[in-house]
Design an enzyme around this catalytic site. Structure first.
Site, PDB file in Angstrom:
ATOM      1  CD1 TRP A 102      -2.062  -2.140   2.092  1.00 19.02           C
ATOM      2  CD2 TRP A 102      -2.897  -1.462   0.131  1.00 19.02           C
ATOM      3  NE1 TRP A 102      -3.045  -3.026   1.706  1.00 19.02           N
ATOM      4  CE2 TRP A 102      -3.573  -2.629   0.519  1.00 19.02           C
ATOM      5  CE3 TRP A 102      -3.251  -0.856  -1.087  1.00 19.02           C
ATOM      6  CZ2 TRP A 102      -4.583  -3.216  -0.244  1.00 19.02           C
ATOM      7  CZ3 TRP A 102      -4.258  -1.424  -1.847  1.00 19.02           C
ATOM      8  CH2 TRP A 102      -4.908  -2.585  -1.420  1.00 19.02           C
ATOM      9  CG  ASP A 172      -3.142   3.982   4.023  1.00 23.19           C
ATOM     10  OD1 ASP A 172      -4.183   3.815   4.690  1.00 23.19           O
ATOM     11  OD2 ASP A 172      -2.861   3.302   3.011  1.00 23.19           O
ATOM     12  CE  LYS A 196      -8.383  -3.185   4.497  1.00 25.84           C
ATOM     13  NZ  LYS A 196      -7.483  -2.388   3.640  1.00 25.84           N
TER      14      LYS A 196
END
Ligand SMILES: *Cc1c(COP(=O)(O)O)cnc(C)c1O
Length: 360
Positions: A102, A172, A196
């Site tokens: 990511w 992030d 999540k």
């Protein structure tokens, strides 16, 4: 059928109380006479929902007044572009720490809009650690410094934040927002896909310091400009109304159990149960350097692909699902987000003990 223990990395488990409340309100929410899904986003009933969602998030994360909370779409993946489009223009440059796929995607996307500088990377060891950072290597003239606080695929997390001085820290936080206490004032911008740890997919939350809004690159699409959403209370266009509503229910649950300090304690306990077992097991091993272990995503292996597959199959048949690891790490991964109860982790460890005993 009974509910399973779902160890999915995302979308993942939601608190049962939130799901039950949503079920109760499915046909008729409050005095509206309709489902939340059927409400106009500009109605009084919906306004109360979105305002409550924002104020709960502000309260739980202790978000300072000079930060905007934005409810966006397009996932964290859209933020990989939205962040540089809005922030990189100040100096044309931004720093990145590459701690997983990511982080790498954020870096690659930013390099389309300016100079993206790779400060450090742990790719040399399949991202199984967080690189030690040397402040003297940071770009003095970076517009921002980007990190991924928790690396969902590899199971690492930062335990101390880099000291970036006046350069805004951008994080992030998709896979560990709301899981441990963070001082929001240490960040210029925090973003997270909701699926999540906050709610359903379709909602992306951005928490941005106000002075970072309003300096986008000329090419920035209107919908990718933070200012568009900040000025319109996340209502420039139709927001993901139902996802925001479910997040509100999740935040109510979190507040009810004592907020982030309380869930952090639970999360640390859950992680410890699993890691203590992995450290003592003769069959299962964690894949990550100890000091950088995530308390949300726990990858582990047996060292034998066939045994891994057998374990995943056995677990699944007993109601422990989505334990298959990411293809880049292999083996297993247990994602134990906020809504995974401690009993789920204890039961998983019991299952692993039994499996180990029968495979001596
Ligand atoms: C899941 C995840 C993403 C991707 O999120 P999408 O909402 O699917 O775009 C990005 N970063 C991290 C850390 C993630 O865990």
């Amino acid at each position: 059928m009974n509910r399973v223990y779902n160890f999915s990395a995302g979308p993942s488990m939601l608190p049962e109380s939130a799901l039950k409340k949503a079920a109760d309100e499915m046909l008729c929410c409050g005095n509206s006479g309709m489902s939340v899904m059927e409400m106009s986003h500009r109605s009084k009933d919906y306004e109360a929902i979105i305002n409550e969602a924002e104020s709960l998030l502000r309260e739980l994360m202790n978000i300072p007044e000079n930060y905007k909370v934005l409810f966006l779409q397009g996932g964290a993946s859209s933020q990989f572009a939205m962040v540089p489009l809005n922030l990189i223009g100040r100096t044309g440059k931004a720093d990145f720490v590459i701690t997983g796929q990511w982080a790498k995607k954020a870096y690659q996307e930013a390099s389309r809009y300016g100079e993206a500088v790779k400060i450090a990377s742990s790719e040399d060891a399949v991202f199984n650690y967080i690189p030690k950072l040397d402040k003297s290597t940071f770009s003095k003239d970076a517009s921002y410094f980007h990190i991924t606080t928790n690396n969902t695929i590899y199971g690492t997390r930062y335990t101390t934040l880099p000291d970036t001085g006046d350069v805004p820290l951008v994080a992030d936080m998709s896979s560990n927002i709301l899981s441990e206490v963070y001082d929001v004032s240490k960040f210029g911008l925090i973003y997270a896909g909701a699926q999540k740890n906050m709610g359903p997919a379709g909602l992306t939350v951005a928490i941005i310091r106000e002075d970072l809004i309003g300096n986008p690159l000329d090419i920035t699409p209107t919908m990718f400009n933070y200012e568009t959403h900040a000025k319109n209370g996340s209502m420039f266009n139709t927001p993901p109304t139902y996802s925001i509503y479910i997040m509100k229910l999740v935040l109510e649950w979190l507040k009810g159990i004592g907020g982030i300090p309380a869930i952090q304690k639970v999360n640390e306990e859950k992680a410890k149960i699993l890691y203590d077992f992995l450290d003592s097991s003769s069959l299962f091993k964690g894949t990550v350097v100890k000091e950088d272990r995530s308390i949300m995503n726990v990858p582990f292996v047996t060292g034998d692909d066939e045994l891994n597959a057998e374990f995943i199959k056995t677990a699944s048949s007993k109601g422990f699902v989505n334990l298959k690891g990411h293809r880049s790490v292999g083996g297993m991964r247990a994602s134990i987000y906020n809504a995974m109860p401690t009993e789920g982790v204890i039961a998983l460890v019991e299952l692993m003990k039994d499996f180990e005993a029968s495979h001596k």
